[in-house]
Enzyme design. Structure first.
Site, PDB file in Angstrom:
ATOM      1  N   THR A   7       3.412   1.065  -7.474  1.00 55.76           N
ATOM      2  CA  THR A   7       4.134   1.788  -8.540  1.00 55.76           C
ATOM      3  C   THR A   7       4.766   3.026  -7.905  1.00 55.76           C
ATOM      4  O   THR A   7       5.841   2.939  -7.339  1.00 55.76           O
ATOM      5  CB  THR A   7       3.201   2.173  -9.702  1.00 55.76           C
ATOM      6  N   LYS A  53      -3.199  -1.028  -4.240  1.00 55.42           N
ATOM      7  CA  LYS A  53      -2.261  -0.013  -4.689  1.00 55.42           C
ATOM      8  C   LYS A  53      -3.053   1.171  -5.206  1.00 55.42           C
ATOM      9  O   LYS A  53      -4.175   1.018  -5.699  1.00 55.42           O
ATOM     10  CB  LYS A  53      -1.315  -0.547  -5.764  1.00 55.42           C
ATOM     11  N   THR A  78     -10.928   2.351  -9.167  1.00 54.63           N
ATOM     12  CA  THR A  78      -9.929   3.405  -9.107  1.00 54.63           C
ATOM     13  C   THR A  78      -8.556   2.974  -8.621  1.00 54.63           C
ATOM     14  O   THR A  78      -7.778   3.793  -8.224  1.00 54.63           O
ATOM     15  CB  THR A  78     -10.395   4.558  -8.193  1.00 54.63           C
ATOM     16  N   GLU A 129      -0.269  10.573  -5.384  1.00 50.80           N
ATOM     17  CA  GLU A 129       1.033  10.981  -5.903  1.00 50.80           C
ATOM     18  C   GLU A 129       1.427  12.361  -5.385  1.00 50.80           C
ATOM     19  O   GLU A 129       0.731  13.342  -5.597  1.00 50.80           O
ATOM     20  CB  GLU A 129       1.035  10.938  -7.435  1.00 50.80           C
ATOM     21  N   ASN A 141       4.683  13.223 -12.296  1.00 53.58           N
ATOM     22  CA  ASN A 141       3.927  13.008 -13.524  1.00 53.58           C
ATOM     23  C   ASN A 141       4.471  13.737 -14.746  1.00 53.58           C
ATOM     24  O   ASN A 141       4.038  13.488 -15.865  1.00 53.58           O
ATOM     25  CB  ASN A 141       2.459  13.353 -13.294  1.00 53.58           C
ATOM     26  N   THR A 187       9.500   8.118 -18.835  1.00 55.57           N
ATOM     27  CA  THR A 187      10.910   7.973 -19.245  1.00 55.57           C
ATOM     28  C   THR A 187      11.833   7.737 -18.050  1.00 55.57           C
ATOM     29  O   THR A 187      11.379   7.627 -16.928  1.00 55.57           O
ATOM     30  CB  THR A 187      11.349   9.215 -20.022  1.00 55.57           C
TER      31      THR A 187
END
Lengths: 409, 409
Positions: free
Chosen positions: B155, B181, B192, B278, B404, B409
């Site tokens: 992702t 991932k 996790t 991230e 994040n 959107t």
């Protein structure tokens, strides 16, 4: 009837305060006050709660010792250095009290001592000693004096936290005032910041301690900024009895009225601390209601305001309610996902996003409008009972990273 | 002797894989693969661990049902939608298995199903149905096929996570391969993330499950990116027995060798997931050693890599060791602050910052050099016993907030 009034920590009878710059941190801005003193003209009953962190700063231990007898006269506090985990920390915290005593003609044991700032560096006492005579000279019973003290304990706070209320107790007007600092290392599990409360209420030490223990878990302990519980957190209340009300000795109506006013003071400061969390652009309030118990409502609510993903979504004004559901899911508190209703509420209106655990179609434009307000309420209905709890936090922003990526240097 | 080899999830005998773009998310980039299939030519023993989140995505429940008999043939997985908390989630997860079964001539119960992406939006099955024939046609036993599957489950990951090892067991070469991932919603408490492991080892279902339960708590469960445990986490291992080793039925030397290799695979992926958290710019490894117990060492270490303040300091390459001490302090695990030694270690050298709980003077320039490396080790010695644990995390950066604040959107 609780009435907000001016004057902060100086609003109650018999309290004076002051704040000056003395240069605790080498090369710090001379315009930034860093030393505060709060003094009562008579002896006070004192109650306190402290950080639950296993690593406690030296001022915490010294204050614990000095409040063992349940009474004190004042508070000496500095920003710019936490006086924690550095060589001679304990001696230096004691010495700060001795210095304050010398400057005021009182005893070292009469003082609560508090420090906030960076951990692990030895605090410079010379500037404090040099600054004390000027600080004592500034002592005044005025809103300006409270303002100076409130400013002196700020670190990365962008707004001072100060409040005072008047309340009728036993036919007399009792006043409660406070200053606080928050911002970083803010998380449930205790005081989570510095908060100094003064009141002229006549109340026994025992009742004062009980009132504080009733209020703190429902106010300051329901705030989280970043999940880090500081080594220096402390919330102290001093009561000098000058309001001349009949002394509160039992859990009667007077006790209830005092506790309610104390809760109001603490809740307003808790909200202010959350709203001014490091880098925050908005206050996030999570109300979990119709829960099986207050305890589970609180744990669920805390998980939501503590979730990095929820906080980042709130920064982006993104109605990503799945992250809220995910956060309550890993909170370990019991609830039925398939019963959960959720909506976002703010001054701009409200938008329902989830019913019985399943997503609803909603107006994205309205959601954006609701989520870009100064305070956003995440309203979670569990449809399981009639208990509720509210916790406060803030969004996670670029500025949080910026502030904390380069705080020490 | 564990030897890293090429081939990822296709390295073990009898496994094929594929990954294609089918358009699970409307308007998604056609260059981004979003549908993966992993298949064994013979029946596999299967073991799995799942998210501990009370809110579990539909694919978790369906996979639990399908693995009740302990065997399966393959894995169908998509990115672009978590298929969680949306109307018809459960039916859709089942339907994905039926579609995979139809396309491969197998039964729906033969499939593990996994999804990752946004929560609360109904998954579009039409693109998956349309994409399946092409996906099946792509199935191959090659490094390129594993690469395609690894890419299809990503992702916000910036690098694919893939590994394979060969190990001698009972005179035969046994191969273990995996794809995973990670990235967001990464936190201890279970799998996790998604991790699919394939092996040609001959091993009973019971021994396979035991090995996985031994390994996951010490690898994936020691990773944290943001403290959020996802609704979709899953770690599955399929063993088809084609290596022709004597079947592992007991906790003998063969079991130990297999478990050691499995741990190596999971540890490498755990590190890769942490390093690619991230927005991460570096891998943070916290080793807590000379502890009273492995459990307390683990809790202390997790608190450090989970602290927002430590993570932000690491981003700023700021040797703010006080925040590390503060984090272990609120971890609730027992230790004596006054015994703690601490240093930062990396490819650029090491710098001792704290001895017996008190700060040391250190070379700030050297510290900066040490802390700007790709992996930074926070080394905490408790001087209390001889247990240790290592946890992995990453720094907190502007990019985490960016990703994040606007993910949905």
């Amino acid at each position: 009837m609780i009435k907000e009034i001016a004057g902060g920590v100086c609003a109650a009878k018999g309290f004076t305060a002051a704040g000056v710059h003395c240069g605790v941190k080498e090369g710090s801005d001379p315009a930034k006050k860093d030393l505060a003193l709060i003094l009562s003209e008579t002896e006070c009953q004192a109650a306190a709660v402290y950080t639950t962190n296993r690593v406690k700063a030296a001022p915490i231990y010294v204050t614990m010792e000095h409040l063992e007898d349940g009474v004190c006269r004042g508070i000496i506090a500095n920003s710019g250095n936490a006086n924690a985990c550095a060589p001679e920390s304990h001696e230096n915290a004691l010495e700060m009290c001795t210095m304050a005593a010398t400057a005021t003609g009182l005893k070292a044991q009469d003082f609560v001592v508090a420090s906030t700032g960076v951990i692990g560096q030895t605090i410079r006492l010379a500037p404090i000693q040099a600054g004390l005579p000027g600080l004592v000279k500034e002592l005044a019973h005025s809103p300006e004096a409270s303002d100076a003290a409130a400013n002196a304990i700020m670190t990365t706070d962008t707004r001072k936290k100060e409040i005072a209320v008047a309340v009728e107790i036993g036919g007399k007007t009792v006043t409660i005032g406070a200053v606080a600092k928050g911002s970083g290392m803010i998380h449930p599990n205790m005081g989570t910041m510095l908060c100094f409360i003064t009141t002229d209420c006549a109340i026994t030490h025992e009742m004062l301690q009980d009132a504080l223990h009733e209020v703190v878990p429902r106010t300051f302990n329901r705030v989280t900024v970043d999940g880090d519980t500081s080594t220096n957190d402390m919330c102290v209340v001093l009561a000098n009895g000058l309001a001349d009300n009949e002394q509160i000795e039992w859990k009667d109506d007077d006790y209830a009225a005092f506790t309610q006013a104390l809760r109001y003071v603490c809740e307003q400061l808790a909200r202010a601390i959350a709203a001014d969390g490091e880098g925050a652009s908005r206050l996030i309030t999570c109300v979990v209601h119709h829960a099986r118990s207050e305890d589970s409502a609180e744990r669920l609510s805390k998980a939501v305001v503590g979730s990095a993903l929820v906080k980042a979504a709130m920064f982006g004004a993104d109605a990503n309610w799945g992250r809220v559901l995910c956060a309550i899911g890993y909170s370990k508190a019991p609830f039925r996902p398939e019963y959960v209703d959720m909506k976002f509420v703010s001054a701009a209106g409200e938008v329902a996003v989830c019913e019985k655990g399943t997503g609803l179609a909603f107006d994205e434009e309205l959601a954006k409008k609701v989520l870009t307000q100064e305070e956003v309420i995440i309203d979670v209905c569990l449809n399981e009972g009639d208990h509720e709890a509210t916790c406060w936090g803030c969004d996670l922003t670029y500025d949080y990273v910026k502030i904390n990526g380069d705080y020490r240097t």
